[in-house]
Design an enzyme around this catalytic site. Structure first.
Site, mmCIF file in Angstrom:
data_model
loop_
_atom_site.group_PDB
_atom_site.id
_atom_site.type_symbol
_atom_site.label_atom_id
_atom_site.label_comp_id
_atom_site.label_asym_id
_atom_site.label_seq_id
_atom_site.Cartn_x
_atom_site.Cartn_y
_atom_site.Cartn_z
ATOM 1 C CG ASP A 1 86.538 -7.847 -105.899
ATOM 2 O OD1 ASP A 1 86.902 -7.547 -104.733
ATOM 3 O OD2 ASP A 1 87.298 -8.344 -106.739
ATOM 4 C CG HIS A 2 85.804 -5.833 -100.190
ATOM 5 N ND1 HIS A 2 85.732 -7.183 -100.078
ATOM 6 C CD2 HIS A 2 87.019 -5.479 -99.704
ATOM 7 C CE1 HIS A 2 86.837 -7.637 -99.531
ATOM 8 N NE2 HIS A 2 87.636 -6.635 -99.302
ATOM 9 C CG ASP B 1 90.402 -15.717 -99.542
ATOM 10 O OD1 ASP B 1 89.175 -15.555 -99.500
ATOM 11 O OD2 ASP B 1 91.178 -15.207 -98.716
ATOM 12 C CG HIS C 1 90.229 -9.255 -103.736
ATOM 13 N ND1 HIS C 1 88.925 -8.881 -103.830
ATOM 14 C CD2 HIS C 1 90.343 -9.901 -102.556
ATOM 15 C CE1 HIS C 1 88.267 -9.288 -102.743
ATOM 16 N NE2 HIS C 1 89.110 -9.907 -101.963
HETATM 17 N N1 LIG Z 1 82.032 -11.859 -93.510
HETATM 18 C C1 LIG Z 1 82.801 -11.198 -94.348
HETATM 19 O O1 LIG Z 1 83.620 -10.348 -93.964
HETATM 20 C C2 LIG Z 1 82.682 -11.457 -95.827
HETATM 21 C C3 LIG Z 1 83.581 -10.785 -96.701
HETATM 22 C C4 LIG Z 1 83.441 -10.984 -98.070
HETATM 23 C C5 LIG Z 1 82.449 -11.818 -98.544
HETATM 24 N N2 LIG Z 1 81.619 -12.467 -97.685
HETATM 25 C C6 LIG Z 1 80.573 -13.326 -98.257
HETATM 26 O O2 LIG Z 1 79.313 -12.889 -97.767
HETATM 27 C C7 LIG Z 1 78.427 -13.981 -97.601
HETATM 28 C C8 LIG Z 1 77.935 -14.014 -96.159
HETATM 29 O O3 LIG Z 1 79.039 -14.165 -95.289
HETATM 30 P P1 LIG Z 1 78.914 -14.078 -93.707
HETATM 31 O O4 LIG Z 1 80.309 -14.103 -93.200
HETATM 32 O O5 LIG Z 1 78.028 -12.976 -93.298
HETATM 33 O O6 LIG Z 1 78.204 -15.484 -93.366
HETATM 34 P P2 LIG Z 1 77.484 -15.885 -92.012
HETATM 35 O O7 LIG Z 1 77.985 -15.107 -90.867
HETATM 36 O O8 LIG Z 1 77.540 -17.375 -91.948
HETATM 37 O O9 LIG Z 1 75.967 -15.442 -92.248
HETATM 38 C C9 LIG Z 1 75.085 -16.187 -93.046
HETATM 39 C C10 LIG Z 1 73.685 -15.645 -92.915
HETATM 40 O O10 LIG Z 1 72.808 -16.472 -93.660
HETATM 41 C C11 LIG Z 1 71.758 -16.912 -92.789
HETATM 42 N N3 LIG Z 1 71.322 -18.270 -93.148
HETATM 43 C C12 LIG Z 1 72.103 -19.340 -93.394
HETATM 44 N N4 LIG Z 1 71.336 -20.376 -93.753
HETATM 45 C C13 LIG Z 1 70.051 -19.946 -93.740
HETATM 46 C C14 LIG Z 1 68.815 -20.546 -94.044
HETATM 47 N N5 LIG Z 1 68.705 -21.816 -94.444
HETATM 48 N N6 LIG Z 1 67.714 -19.804 -93.953
HETATM 49 C C15 LIG Z 1 67.781 -18.520 -93.538
HETATM 50 N N7 LIG Z 1 68.930 -17.902 -93.224
HETATM 51 C C16 LIG Z 1 70.044 -18.607 -93.332
HETATM 52 C C17 LIG Z 1 72.361 -16.895 -91.422
HETATM 53 O O11 LIG Z 1 71.314 -16.843 -90.503
HETATM 54 P P3 LIG Z 1 71.485 -17.293 -88.983
HETATM 55 O O12 LIG Z 1 72.699 -16.600 -88.466
HETATM 56 O O13 LIG Z 1 70.249 -16.780 -88.424
HETATM 57 O O14 LIG Z 1 71.637 -18.778 -88.998
HETATM 58 C C18 LIG Z 1 73.172 -15.616 -91.491
HETATM 59 O O15 LIG Z 1 72.331 -14.515 -91.339
HETATM 60 C C19 LIG Z 1 79.239 -15.214 -98.005
HETATM 61 O O16 LIG Z 1 79.005 -15.455 -99.367
HETATM 62 C C20 LIG Z 1 80.677 -14.778 -97.815
HETATM 63 O O17 LIG Z 1 81.551 -15.481 -98.655
HETATM 64 C C21 LIG Z 1 81.712 -12.295 -96.336
#
Ligand SMILES: NC(=O)c1ccc[n+]([C@@H]2O[C@H](COP(=O)([O-])OP(=O)(O)OC[C@H]3O[C@@H](n4cnc5c(N)ncnc54)[C@H](OP(=O)(O)O)[C@@H]3O)[C@@H](O)[C@H]2O)c1
Length: 533
Positions: free
Chosen positions: A201-202, A259, A264
């Site tokens: 949890d950042h 969220d 948090h």
């Molecule tokens: N983004 C943020 O700021 C943030 C903040 C807090 C928490 N989080 C959490 O962090 C996690 C990731 O978030 P994100 O925003 O980075 O999501 P995202 O942009 O949708 O990235 C998802 C990643 O998973 C890969 N992926 C999805 N399905 C796949 C499959 N079947 N096989 C292989 N690779 C697959 C995608 O690959 P491709 O792109 O190659 O399809 C991509 O690299 C989530 O749980 C989110 O709730 C994110």
């Protein structure tokens, strides 16, 4: 009152981890990797805090070679607002240790390639087989990746295949209700021991959140007054000026309670209210935080109106710009009843805090971007000064600013200069930036380094995650099943939320502290006089 003078510039006393590891990112082509993880690792490289021989292996479905992955990530670092100034030489060394595997999470080939690549790296560089897996992936894939890691022999009980360790970092959201969080915990526990699991949890990695613990437990003047005898109530505000932006689809599934509160804000509550741990580290801090969540009185559906408020932003005019309502955002159902604002009144029913209300609110498109904690102390038992109507006496307030302008202020009464005994509140300020004159490490830097060193203090344990869901689930269920009493939208963009949020405190003879915008924020004034049709 003047600020505390900067006495010395303090640089990080942290040392690089003695043991090296390979950092394996599932979801390496995603937003989190690009915006947070790689910039944080790069910053650690600049600060010479990465262990010698450190390698990164990224895995995702988008086809990439090592070279194109390195180029993508180089671009990400250059674009990042959180990365330190780009240093070609540091980047070159860091990028040499970056690799990429194109693979589907469900298919065995990716795990076979991963086995081969990890062995190759460890053999070639004579590294121990220490592996840190990071799940930067949609939550729906967590179970799959974890069980595949187990099936493919990446994790044995206690993780001691050779001399190395195996750890896994799991992102939020951790489940979407109690049942799914329990299921995910059970799935992880079939493969990893609890000591190997780092639920991130950042918020907990933020410098000011950690400073809360330093402030409370490293200063002898604080502890004696940190209880129901002296504290009238506590306010926690996490306000955003932004709306859901491009995350409408995600937000429709989450809402503000999931969220912000489940992770948090309940974690902040736990740190504010916890008893002193016997030491910093191990299970001590996490035990004391869990005690707090266990002591919170469950929300009673019978008197929900007196304990909980929900809201959704309507259109509004901010800085002269007309902003759309939540229901008009991309990816949002035009009839959505998802909450973008929540205010709760909670009680921690224990010896220290019985009957002291904790008012907690969070929302999008509010007046000011701020996260702060306000401790309001009780009034003096007897005011013997002969006050006139011009005297303004307010209770003592301790304001702990988490972001922006991190710092701590104390408001107290002082005599106005002159022959008469006149009183006025004044403020004593401590500013992080002014005092230490260093840019604090980002939350991800702190937490990634902690995970490499095996320090789980700032990560969530399974019991805390489940307590938090247990606490919020009745509210989530009732709100999902019922329409809001005051139809949505019920607050204008740029306001401080619905009027029912003010009533929550007014009923108790109290009021929210609505802080002004920081001078660093671009918006100065708003004209939110109600919902703009
Ligand atoms: N983004 C943020 O700021 C943030 C903040 C807090 C928490 N989080 C959490 O962090 C996690 C990731 O978030 P994100 O925003 O980075 O999501 P995202 O942009 O949708 O990235 C998802 C990643 O998973 C890969 N992926 C999805 N399905 C796949 C499959 N079947 N096989 C292989 N690779 C697959 C995608 O690959 P491709 O792109 O190659 O399809 C991509 O690299 C989530 O749980 C989110 O709730 C994110």
């Amino acid at each position: 009152m003047s600020s505390i003078a900067p006495e010395q510039v303090i640089t990080s006393p942290r040392l690089r981890p003695q043991e090296t590891n390979t950092f394996v990112i599932f979801g390496a082509s995603g937003d989190l990797t690009r915006r947070k993880l790689i910039p944080a690792l790069y910053n650690l490289a600049v600060a010479k805090l990465l262990p010698e021989g450190f390698h990164v292996v990224g895995i995702a479905v988008t086809p990439m070679k090592d070279e194109s992955f390195r180029e993508e990530m180089c671009q990400a670092v250059k674009e990042s607002k959180e990365a330190t100034a780009f240093n070609e030489e540091v980047w070159r060394d860091f990028a040499l240790g970056m690799h990429y595997i194109t693979a589907e999470f469900d298919a065995p080939e990716g795990y076979e390639k991963l086995h081969a690549l990890l062995s190759e790296i460890e053999t070639e560089h004579e590294n121990p087989d220490n592996r840190l897996f990071y799940l930067a992936i949609p939550p729906s894939f967590c179970g799959t990746v974890i069980s595949r890691l187990g099936q493919h022999g990446f994790v044995s009980p206690q993780a001691h295949r050779g001399k190395g360790w195996t750890r896994i970092i799991v992102e939020k959201p951790f489940g979407r209700d109690l049942a799914s969080a329990q299921k995910l915990n059970a799935e992880i526990h079939t493969v990893f021991d609890e000591e190997q699991i780092y639920r991130i949890d950042h918020y907990l990695g933020k410098e000011t959140v950690q400073n809360l613990m330093a402030f409370r437990f490293a200063n002898s003047i604080i502890e004696p007054i940190w209880n129901r005898r002296y504290v009238d109530h506590v306010q926690i505000t996490a306000a955003e000026t932004l709306g859901v932006e491009h995350r409408g689809r995600y937000y429709e599934e989450a809402g503000c309670l999931r969220d912000m509160f489940q992770n948090h804000l309940l974690q902040l509550l736990a740190i504010i209210a916890m008893d002193p741990p016997v030491r910093y580290g191990g299970s001590s801090v996490r035990d004391r935080k869990s005690d707090v969540l266990r002591a919170v009185i469950p929300i009673n559906p019978e008197n929900l109106g007196e304990m909980a408020v929900r809201g959704q932003y309507g259109a509004g005019i901010v800085d002269g710009h007309r902003l759309p309502s939540y229901r008009d955002e991309e990816g949002v159902n035009p009839k959505s009843n998802v909450e973008t604002f929540v205010a709760l009144k909670l009680f921690v029913d224990n010896w220290r805090w019985a009957e002291v209300p904790f008012y907690i609110r969070s929302g999008k498109r509010l007046h000011t971007k701020v996260t702060e904690i306000v401790i309001q102390f009780k009034r003096v038992p007897h005011m013997f000064f002969q006050l006139s109507s011009e005297d303004q006496m307010e209770p003592n307030l301790l304001i702990i600013r988490i972001a922006p302008d991190e710092g701590i202020s104390l408001k107290f009464g002082a005599k106005v200069p002159g022959p008469a005994m006149r009183l006025r509140p004044v403020q004593m300020n401590f500013s992080y930036a002014e005092t230490f004159q260093v840019q604090p490490a980002t939350a991800y830097e702190t937490l990634l380094l902690d995970a490499m060193e095996g320090d789980p203090t700032l990560f969530n344990r399974s019991d805390a995650v489940e307590h938090a869901w247990e606490l919020l689930e009745p509210l989530i269920d009732i709100w999902a099943a019922t329409k809001p009493f005051h139809p949505f939208p019920n607050y204008a963009s740029g306001s401080w939320g619905p009027t029912t949020s003010d009533l929550l405190l007014e009923r108790d003879g109290r009021a929210w502290r609505n802080p002004p915008a920081s001078p660093l924020q671009s918006r100065v004034g708003v004209e939110p006089s109600g919902i703009v049709p």
